[in-house]
Design an enzyme around this catalytic site. Structure first.
Site: not given
Length: 399
Positions: A215, A293
């Site tokens: 993208y 995370d």
């Protein structure tokens, strides 16, 4: 904004840490960020900022920055690996924004980090601070850093990534599971690929044992790609190891010319191993908690890693703002609100590893038929529970 008088230390100056700091600052907290690196920077390349995250970033004053460097994709476009046939095309852009109230952006990680860094006052970001230990005294937390520096805060937040020192201090070492997949990533100047006439979409190519995503980012100047394939011989979990373009091209031999043209235009690629983690039972202990995370690292198959970290910061700020003096209970409420949602996305991301990589045959044809009905993940209706969520709205049930 009014001051709460509560001090918060955030360990880690990445997207999760800085967005949390900004949410906390807007809520009136005395926030300081401690980053081990000598300068702020992001490894990786592109990141998806879906409406559940952009609504938070817009409220924090970053709408103009996102519009300047981000790209609003027209759709998620999932395609077959060899002939390019469309399997599922899910609208984004105007239809998505009209439904959920905020845009979806494709953006370079460094651009998003820079926008966040400019929004957080420089005097609140302390570089070169590597955490070596912490001590919860009950009424405050002491953080200790290499070189002898110390900080005492009312709340300490570990936003220090997959190798989190804060998590290790709280709960000991973790044991992530190697998925048998590796990922190549990189960027290509868009003008090199002009002949492809690429759509302004996020394209996901599904094939036997591997998939490929690409993208546009940085105001359509760069094409970001991620190539994920099954391989058992690489186990190092690092985003900065150099990959070999020839190996990547060989892995996608026979794939659609568009995929191979993108790979063939690459100057440099990086490679890392994908590890899966079981959702944690606890994120918080006393006056210390985790974010992003550090507590819910997920495979990149739902494009929600950064968005969920941004959500964490908004929920954490809302819980603490409503907590009064009961900070430990506020942190447990924060994880009670966040853990089921992030665990669900972790599971969906892990399941996509299998679904994306089905070998051609009966199961693959069944998957493709289901995708054609627009009822799988990334179809408009299926992502509503993700995109409509407002992470800053919390119910103070702990009182």
């Amino acid at each position: 904004m009014s001051s709460t008088g509560v001090s918060v230390g955030v360990v880690g100056g990445g997207i999760g840490g800085l967005s949390a700091a900004l949410s906390l600052l807007h809520a009136g907290f005395d926030v300081h960020v401690f980053e081990q690196a000598s300068q702020l920077g992001e490894v990786g390349a592109g990141v998806q900022v879906s409406p559940n995250a952009s609504r938070i970033l817009h409220r924090l004053g970053l709408a103009e920055e996102l519009a300047r460097t981000g790209v609003k994709p027209l759709a998620w476009h999932q395609r077959r690996w060899d002939d390019g046939r469309t399997l599922l095309r899910s609208p984004l852009a105007e239809p998505l924004e009209a439904t959920f109230g905020f845009p979806h952006y494709q953006i370079h990680r460094a651009d998003l980090l820079s926008a966040l860094a400019r929004a957080v006052p420089a005097e609140r970001v302390h570089l070169g601070h590597r955490l070596t230990g912490l001590l919860d005294h009950g009424d405050r937390v002491e953080a200790r850093f290499a070189g002898g520096a110390r900080a005492e805060v009312d709340v300490l937040v570990g936003a220090d990534g997959i190798h989190s020192r804060v998590r290790r201090e709280l709960f000991g070492p973790e044991n992530p599971h190697f998925t048998g997949c590796i990922a190549y990533r990189g960027l290509v100047p868009a003008d090199r690929l002009a002949d492809l006439e690429l759509e302004v979409t996020a394209q996901v190519w599904l094939g036997p044992g591997r998939h490929f995503v690409h993208y546009l980012v940085r105001d359509r100047q760069l094409v970001n790609f991620v190539a994920i394939l099954e391989q058992d011989t690489w186990t190092r979990e690092s985003w900065t190891d150099q990959g070999d373009i020839a190996d990547a091209l060989a892995a996608y031999d026979g794939w659609h010319p568009q995929v191979r043209t993108i790979l063939g235009a690459v100057d440099e690629t990086f490679i890392w191993a994908l590890h899966d983690r079981t959702p944690m039972q606890r994120w918080s202990a006393g006056r210390v908690t985790l974010l992003g995370d550090a507590c819910h690292a997920m495979l990149p198959m739902m494009a929600q890693g950064a968005a969920q970290a941004i959500e964490d910061g908004a929920t954490l700020a809302a819980c603490l703002a409503d907590a009064g003096c009961n900070i430990p209970e506020a942190l447990h409420h924060y994880e009670r609100l966040r853990s089921p949602r992030t665990a669900r996305l972790q599971g969906m991301s892990a399941a996509n590893k299998t679904r994306f990589h089905l070998p051609d045959g009966p199961l693959q044809r069944e998957r493709d038929a289901q995708m054609a009905t627009a009822t799988t993940d990334w179809s408009f209706e299926s992502v509503a529970w993700i995109y409509e969520h407002d992470a800053a709205t919390v119910n103070p049930v702990y009182r």
